[in-house]
Design a protein around this motif. Structure first.
Motif, PDB file in Angstrom:
ATOM      1  N   GLY A  41       0.686  -1.291   0.010  1.00  0.00           N
ATOM      2  CA  GLY A  41       0.105  -0.119   0.017  1.00  0.00           C
ATOM      3  C   GLY A  41       0.880   1.083   0.034  1.00  0.00           C
ATOM      4  O   GLY A  41       0.290   2.415   0.005  1.00  0.00           O
ATOM      5  N   ARG A  42       2.071   1.242   0.132  1.00  0.00           N
ATOM      6  CA  ARG A  42       3.078   2.294  -0.002  1.00  0.00           C
ATOM      7  C   ARG A  42       3.747   2.207  -1.181  1.00  0.00           C
ATOM      8  O   ARG A  42       4.207   1.093  -1.773  1.00  0.00           O
ATOM      9  CB  ARG A  42       3.753   2.275   1.182  1.00  0.00           C
ATOM     10  N   ARG A 158      -8.248   7.669   1.462  1.00  0.00           N
ATOM     11  CA  ARG A 158      -8.071   8.784   2.411  1.00  0.00           C
ATOM     12  C   ARG A 158      -9.033   9.992   2.325  1.00  0.00           C
ATOM     13  O   ARG A 158      -8.819  10.603   1.040  1.00  0.00           O
ATOM     14  CB  ARG A 158      -6.473   9.128   2.050  1.00  0.00           C
ATOM     15  N   ARG A 197      -7.913   5.626   6.851  1.00  0.00           N
ATOM     16  CA  ARG A 197      -7.123   6.762   6.518  1.00  0.00           C
ATOM     17  C   ARG A 197      -8.416   7.543   6.524  1.00  0.00           C
ATOM     18  O   ARG A 197      -8.527   8.566   5.410  1.00  0.00           O
ATOM     19  CB  ARG A 197      -7.057   6.360   5.016  1.00  0.00           C
ATOM     20  N   ARG A 372       1.982  12.045   3.158  1.00  0.00           N
ATOM     21  CA  ARG A 372       1.077  10.700   2.892  1.00  0.00           C
ATOM     22  C   ARG A 372       0.548  10.890   1.312  1.00  0.00           C
ATOM     23  O   ARG A 372       0.669   9.729   0.703  1.00  0.00           O
ATOM     24  CB  ARG A 372      -0.017  10.954   3.754  1.00  0.00           C
ATOM     25  N   THR A 380       5.264   7.249   0.565  1.00  0.00           N
ATOM     26  CA  THR A 380       4.093   8.036   0.686  1.00  0.00           C
ATOM     27  C   THR A 380       2.881   6.702   0.446  1.00  0.00           C
ATOM     28  O   THR A 380       3.202   5.833  -0.232  1.00  0.00           O
ATOM     29  CB  THR A 380       3.682   8.922  -0.210  1.00  0.00           C
ATOM     30  N   ASP A 381       1.737   7.220   0.431  1.00  0.00           N
ATOM     31  CA  ASP A 381       0.750   6.212   0.158  1.00  0.00           C
ATOM     32  C   ASP A 381       0.434   5.978  -1.459  1.00  0.00           C
ATOM     33  O   ASP A 381       0.642   7.071  -2.134  1.00  0.00           O
ATOM     34  CB  ASP A 381      -0.693   6.649   0.762  1.00  0.00           C
ATOM     35  N   ASP A 383      -1.344   6.208  -3.903  1.00  0.00           N
ATOM     36  CA  ASP A 383      -2.773   6.500  -4.391  1.00  0.00           C
ATOM     37  C   ASP A 383      -2.079   7.249  -5.782  1.00  0.00           C
ATOM     38  O   ASP A 383      -1.561   8.313  -5.571  1.00  0.00           O
ATOM     39  CB  ASP A 383      -2.978   7.785  -3.492  1.00  0.00           C
ATOM     40  N   ALA A 427      -4.129   3.279  -1.821  1.00  0.00           N
ATOM     41  CA  ALA A 427      -3.427   2.385  -1.193  1.00  0.00           C
ATOM     42  C   ALA A 427      -3.100   1.122  -1.799  1.00  0.00           C
ATOM     43  O   ALA A 427      -2.776   0.153  -1.260  1.00  0.00           O
ATOM     44  CB  ALA A 427      -4.137   1.912   0.058  1.00  0.00           C
TER      45      ALA A 427
END
Length: 434
Positions: A41-42, A158, A197, A372, A380-381, A383, A427
């Motif tokens: 997820g990161r 998030r 999140r 994030r 960071t996430d 996304d 994520a």
């Protein structure tokens, strides 16, 4: 839990800083043939495919996109969940528009089933348009926020949202009281804030629909829970500004109302700010507050043109907002198309890299989440979105004429919309596939 590691290969672009502060060249990082590596997820690595591929295990799952661009997920710093069903409502400016369309539409959220249905549609629209984080107004009903957070939690998104606080100057069927708004907000904070999140935002609609007692309790909530968000509206429409002066004659102006009730701060986001003056911009910047620039809404409701150069002069954090339903599109690409025109009308230019910044890292900074989201920096996430150069015949043809990433980016922001978003990841999980 087993280690899940995947890699994505394509052209990759993200912001590193605000071009207004460091210049355009230092503001972004671009890999013509890039690789993004995700673990649990990161983001674990980002770089040139040629550099990273030899270091990866032979069995890693690599998705290779041709004619596509990976960017961070887009960030919408101002949008209304309960107005999804009234986007594109004809013929009014702000105050009449609220009474004619908005309040009746929001009244339906007293029904939990309705709230759940719209939350599902709303989140699907965000993800279809590449928006992975949004700062969301619910309705006055707690069930609007519960429905939204329940849907967002399932996808590990998030997201930030809050129940509207509104105890005057609205229909009886849509008002709470100072005390009930405090208690209901507190219950929602205890249930959702910091879960997964998700984050909570204290949400007085705007100064005219809250009594001094309610604004004081909104400030009290922010004091009780130090990392909460606060969202409201400011200086959107000239008639609205005069109304605030009449309702709060003892204050020095619109911003001073919020300042007095301790609503300014590092996680406070004020939507619109079309008619702010220099002193107000300076005060917002000094307190670490941010403004959400909502060009499609400001044009659609005839509110005016946001002065981005003035905000830059004061180093005021600015994010981008679609402001659905005053805004006319869930697409931040379309919103940037309008933002460019808003600047043109003021004799100012909006570079594609500043646009990228506003829709990603600028929004993350406005929300104090730049560690994030908003970039593709390792740690960071994960996304991110995949933009398809061949989404439409015109886009495909036009991009063949583009000579560099600046031109490509500008065309994506001018001709692009939800069709341009091939995939959306949150994520590390794919949450939208066109």
């Amino acid at each position: 839990m087993p280690l899940t590691r995947k890699a994505y290969r394509a052209a990759i672009l993200h912001s590193l800083a605000d071009p207004a502060e460091v210049g355009i060249e230092a503001s972004y990082e671009y890999f013509e043939d890039g690789l993004l590596v995700i673990e649990n997820g990161r983001i674990s690595a980002l770089g040139h495919a040629g550099d990273l591929l030899p270091r990866l295990p032979a069995d890693i799952d690599i998705t290779h996109y041709q004619d596509a661009l990976i960017t961070p997920g887009l960030i919408d710093t101002h949008i209304h969940l309960p107005q999804t069903g009234m986007v594109g409502a004809y013929g009014e400016q702000l105050l009449d528009w609220l009474n004619t369309y908005t309040f009746p539409c929001e009244s339906q959220f007293a029904d939990t089933a309705h709230a759940e249905e719209v939350a599902d549609i709303f989140i699907k629209e965000l993800l279809r348009n590449g928006t992975t984080t949004a700062l969301v107004f619910g309705s006055v009903h707690p069930q609007s926020v519960n429905a939204f957070f329940e849907a967002a939690e399932k996808l590990d998104l998030r997201m930030i949202a809050g129940k509207v606080m509104m105890d005057r100057n609205a229909p009886d069927y849509l008002t709470d009281t100072a005390e009930s708004s405090y208690q209901q907000s507190k219950a929602l904070i205890e249930r959702w804030h910091g879960k997964g999140r998700l984050h909570y935002a204290v949400t007085p609609r705007f100064a005219p629909t809250s009594t001094p007692e309610q604004l004081a309790l909104a400030g009290q909530l922010l004091g009780e829970y130090p990392d909460l968000y606060m969202q409201t509206h400011i200086s959107e429409n000239k008639q609205e500004i005069e109304w605030v002066k009449a309702l709060f004659p003892e204050r020095d102006g619109y911003l001073d109302v919020y300042d007095h009730y301790k609503l300014l701060g590092e996680r406070s986001v004020f939507a619109h700010g079309v008619h702010l003056c220099d002193e107000e911009c300076a005060r917002l910047a000094e307190t670490g507050s941010a403004v959400a620039f909502c060009p499609t809404s400001n044009l659609f409701l005839g509110s005016g043109l946001f002065n981005l150069p003035m905000a830059e002069k004061h180093k005021l954090n600015v994010g981008l907002g679609t402001d659905v339903g005053g805004g006319t599109s869930f697409s931040l690409l379309q919103t940037l198309n309008e933002a460019y025109k808003v600047m043109q009308l003021q004799g100012a230019r909006l570079s594609p890299f500043k646009s990228l910044y506003l829709a990603t890292l600028g929004g993350a900074r406005a929300l104090r989440l730049e560690d994030r989201i908003g970039t593709l920096q390792p740690g960071t996430d994960a996304d991110f979105i995949v933009l398809d150069y061949n989404a439409t015949p015109l886009l495909s043809y036009r991009l063949k004429q583009a000579n560099n990433i600046a031109e490509t980016l500008f065309v994506l922001m001018t001709l692009g919309d939800d069709r341009t978003v091939l995939q959306t990841y949150a994520a590390g999980n794919r949450v939208h596939q066109r």
